[in-house]
Design a protein around this motif. Structure first.
Motif, short mmCIF file in Angstrom:
data_model
loop_
_atom_site.label_atom_id
_atom_site.label_comp_id
_atom_site.label_asym_id
_atom_site.label_seq_id
_atom_site.Cartn_x
_atom_site.Cartn_y
_atom_site.Cartn_z
N ASP A 170 41.29 20.76 1.59
CA ASP A 170 39.79 20.45 2.06
C ASP A 170 39.38 21.20 3.35
OD1 ASP A 170 37.29 19.09 3.31
OD2 ASP A 170 37.28 17.94 1.42
N SER A 183 33.92 22.97 5.38
CA SER A 183 32.96 21.87 5.08
C SER A 183 31.99 21.68 6.17
CB SER A 183 33.85 20.63 5.08
OG SER A 183 34.90 20.77 4.10
N PRO A 184 31.17 22.51 6.64
CA PRO A 184 29.97 22.59 7.32
C PRO A 184 28.94 21.79 6.77
CG PRO A 184 29.88 24.78 6.71
CD PRO A 184 31.33 24.05 6.04
N ASN A 185 27.75 21.57 7.62
CA ASN A 185 26.66 20.85 7.15
C ASN A 185 25.57 21.67 6.98
OD1 ASN A 185 28.28 18.30 7.13
ND2 ASN A 185 27.77 18.08 9.23
N HIS A 206 34.04 23.15 12.92
CA HIS A 206 34.10 23.67 11.76
C HIS A 206 34.97 25.04 11.74
CE1 HIS A 206 30.46 21.19 10.95
NE2 HIS A 206 31.19 20.67 10.19
N HIS A 247 34.17 21.53 1.28
CA HIS A 247 33.35 20.24 0.92
C HIS A 247 32.07 20.39 1.92
CE1 HIS A 247 33.38 16.27 -0.79
NE2 HIS A 247 32.90 15.77 0.70
N GLY A 289 28.64 19.45 3.52
CA GLY A 289 27.93 18.61 3.74
C GLY A 289 26.33 18.85 3.41
N TYR A 293 28.60 8.91 2.57
CA TYR A 293 29.63 9.67 2.87
C TYR A 293 31.25 9.52 2.21
CZ TYR A 293 32.75 13.04 5.92
OH TYR A 293 33.65 13.74 6.35
N ASP A 324 33.37 10.88 -0.71
CA ASP A 324 34.69 11.22 -0.76
C ASP A 324 35.66 10.61 -1.60
OD1 ASP A 324 35.70 13.34 0.97
OD2 ASP A 324 35.11 12.27 3.05
N TYR A 374 43.19 17.13 4.37
CA TYR A 374 41.80 17.22 4.69
C TYR A 374 41.88 17.73 6.23
CZ TYR A 374 40.43 14.41 0.96
OH TYR A 374 40.06 13.93 -0.59
N VAL A 400 40.30 18.23 8.92
CA VAL A 400 39.04 17.57 9.68
C VAL A 400 39.37 17.02 11.11
CG1 VAL A 400 36.98 16.06 9.12
CG2 VAL A 400 38.18 17.05 7.33
N GLN A 444 37.28 11.92 12.91
CA GLN A 444 37.13 11.18 11.62
C GLN A 444 38.39 10.53 11.22
OE1 GLN A 444 35.00 13.20 8.55
NE2 GLN A 444 33.58 14.41 9.78
N HIS A 461 37.35 7.27 9.28
CA HIS A 461 36.98 7.51 7.90
C HIS A 461 38.17 7.66 6.94
CE1 HIS A 461 34.74 9.40 4.47
NE2 HIS A 461 35.67 10.34 4.76
N PHE A 462 39.05 8.75 7.19
CA PHE A 462 40.02 8.98 6.14
C PHE A 462 41.36 7.70 6.23
CE2 PHE A 462 38.67 13.09 7.03
CZ PHE A 462 38.29 13.52 5.73
N1 ARG Z 1 30.91 17.74 6.41
C1 ARG Z 1 31.49 16.89 7.32
C2 ARG Z 1 31.50 17.05 8.80
O1 ARG Z 1 30.98 18.24 9.24
C3 ARG Z 1 33.09 17.15 6.93
C4 ARG Z 1 33.71 17.24 5.81
C5 ARG Z 1 35.14 17.04 5.68
N2 ARG Z 1 35.55 16.94 4.28
C6 ARG Z 1 35.65 15.60 3.90
N3 ARG Z 1 36.02 15.63 2.50
N4 ARG Z 1 35.06 14.61 4.47
O2 ARG Z 1 31.60 16.24 9.53
#
Ligand code: ARG
Length: 560
Positions: free
Chosen positions: A114, A117-119, A128, A154, A156, A305, A309, A327, A329, A333, A336-337
């Protein structure tokens, strides 16, 4: 030809019954080319490691040819006859070429990565960029080991902010140039909406209504606008991916999992681990220490979120039965994980350990200096532009006659930024300094690229040599040969640790050693057998450096 390390490992395995004997590098290179620590056998043989080393010395010397085993304390050190070392390593490189170092040990196993994964509707951040560069390198490294890899972006593209964005486009869409300048325009609309919402509560209701419609799945104007702004953002992101040479196997945003959310929540509820907390649905994680509960559904019924996930990880497991799901990232985060893994754990899913957060540190850009071009917010592009421009300037000064200066400048500029990103252990923070990143001396991408071009230029000057090489003249290159012989071990370790910096360190030290060797040993104008052997070393080193750079996502120029 079998690499000498494999030969040693096979001999130890045959002698001891160990399945995969681990070899180390003797701390002092004059002690040998490889070392086997005998501690692992102490228990089973009920003997002290130095004694075991002694016993094994005789047995292994009987098994090995042109490789000498010598017991030193608890270690068994191996020294390969110099000519054999040169011949075996360099022949293996010539035979394998671009696939030197690769293997098929990952065959039949899937690795999900993964990454990036930008928004949507926001500029791609430096975080990112790091995820893209680190994730893509991890993917290439696993590919080289024969794994089936699935790189997933992935994106956002879901959440209540999209209700606001759609409403903002509806209200003020014609005050900006969405088509030509999508991301700054969307950012502007979002900020304006946010501000005006404070004085006019109907805006908040409008945004909420838009998101409700979006979540309801109705295929109407709201969804059409959401789709349009998603597509416009992706076009912008793709420009950066193209410059980095990164492609994804799947671009699957959070929205993709929309239809999975209900069954995902039900599955967790059915596992009997959820509870209501002030109207919200949560999983308590207090048995894992001081860690807040994982929130799956808010009081107003919307998901989060984390819910998306959870849906994604279930789906990935069903689809790919992954060996690992990585992941890539940022470290911000981590919580979160951890929560996600704890939920899987509480559900009793035995594949939970295969889910790994591959975290990384922050990259700090110098304030002001490299700030955004006026009105343009996508500053990643600016970083790459600045790097390419600086590379062009250096090339003009050093090699004004170079054929395709612009293409080389892009390769060097982008390569410099990528290499810099991969050069330290990924968890470390980075202070980005353009002059340092682009320096042709020091621990940089351009230095390694320049070494590659330098070796290629020697090859061009020498041309073809038909004489058989006299391998014995490469004794002074033993450390270089030893390192190149270990390249596939480096790949294996970099994959296991999801740590591309192990390859950057390897290639930097190889480049340094080769440069000092080249400064001492002449290739041209020697006895043909000597020239042949030295040329083989130059070619071999160029090949290995090129292979390593390619895995990192850094171009390997033949000239610069
Ligand atoms: N879009 C999220 C961000 O910019 C990151 C996503 C990472 N991947 C995931 N599966 N949560 O913070």
């Amino acid at each position: 030809m079998q690499s000498f390390l494999d030969e040693i490992r096979a001999a130890i395995a045959a002698e001891t019954g160990l399945e995969e004997p681990k070899l180390e590098r003797p701390r002092d290179p004059s002690m040998g080319d490889a070392a086997f620590p005998c501690f692992v056998l102490a228990k089973e043989r009920k003997a002290a490691p130095p004694k075991i080393a002694q016993e094994l010395e005789t047995a292994l010397n009987a098994r090995l040819n042109r490789i000498e085993a010598k017991a030193t304390g608890p270690y068994l050190n191996f020294t390969i006859e110099r000519a054999l070392l040169a011949e075996s390593v360099l022949t293996a490189i010539t035979e394998a070429g671009a696939s030197y170092g690769t293997s098929s040990e990952g065959e039949g196993k899937s690795i999900v990565i993964d990454l990036s994964s930008p928004n949507i509707a926001k500029p791609m951040s430096v975080g990112h960029l790091r995820s893209t560069v680190i994730g893509a390198a991890i993917q290439r490294i696993h590919n080289a080991l024969g794994y089936k890899t699935i790189g997933i972006n992935h994106i956002g593209d879901w959440g209540s902010q999209f209700g606001k964005l759609v409403a903002a486009v509806n209200r003020y869409g014609d005050t900006v140039d969405l088509e030509n300048d999508p991301i700054p325009s969307l950012l502007k609309l979002y900020v304006r909406y946010h501000e005006e919402e404070e004085d006019d509560p109907t805006l908040g209701e409008e945004a909420a209504a838009a998101f409700r419609e979006l979540e309801s799945g109705v295929d109407g104007p709201v969804r059409a606008t959401w789709k349009k702004l998603t597509d416009l953002s992706l076009v912008e992101f793709d420009k950066i991916y193209a410059r980095l040479g990164v492609q994804f196997d799947l671009v699957r945003g959070e929205a993709y999992y929309e239809s999975h959310l209900e069954k995902t929540v039900n599955r967790i509820v059915d596992a009997g681990i959820t509870e209501e907390s002030e109207g919200a649905l949560v999983v308590d994680l207090s048995s894992f220490g001081k860690i807040p509960p994982c929130l799956l559904r808010k009081t107003d019924g919307t998901t989060l979120y984390a819910t998306r996930d959870m849906a994604a990880v279930f789906h990935r497991w069903e689809e790919f039965s992954f060996e690992r799901c990585l992941y890539v990232v940022g470290g911000d985060q981590r919580l979160h994980f951890r929560q996600m893994k704890h939920v899987l754990d509480r559900m009793g899913l035995d594949w939970e350990p295969r889910v790994e957060h591959i975290d990384f540190g922050m990259m700090r850009l110098p304030e002001g200096k490299m700030s955004t071009r006026k009105g343009r917010v996508v500053f990643l592009d600016d970083v790459l532009d600045a790097a390419a421009a600086e590379a062009k300037r250096v090339i003009e000064a050093k090699n004004a006659d170079l054929a395709d200066k612009d293409a080389t400048a892009e390769m060097v500029g982008v390569g410099a930024v990528v290499f810099n990103d991969l050069k330290r252990e990924r968890v470390k923070d980075i202070d980005f300094k353009l002059e340092e990143v682009l320096s042709f001396e020091g621990d940089t991408g351009p230095y390694v690229q320049w070494t590659h071009a330098r070796l290629a230029s020697i090859e061009r000057k020498v041309g073809d040599v038909t004489e058989a090489p006299d391998w014995s003249v490469l004794a002074s290159a033993a450390p270089i040969l030893g390192a190149m012989g270990r390249y596939s071990d480096v790949l294996r370790s970099a994959a296991r640790n999801a740590e591309p910096s192990e390859i950057t360190s390897f290639v930097l030290s190889l480049a340094r050693d080769v440069n000092s060797w080249v400064a001492q040993e002449r290739v041209l104008g020697q006895e043909p057998a000597v020239t042949a052997a030295r040329l083989a070393l130059v070619q071999g080193a160029r090949q290995v450096i090129g292979n390593a750079l390619t895995l990192l996502g850094v171009g390997a120029p033949m000239e610069m």
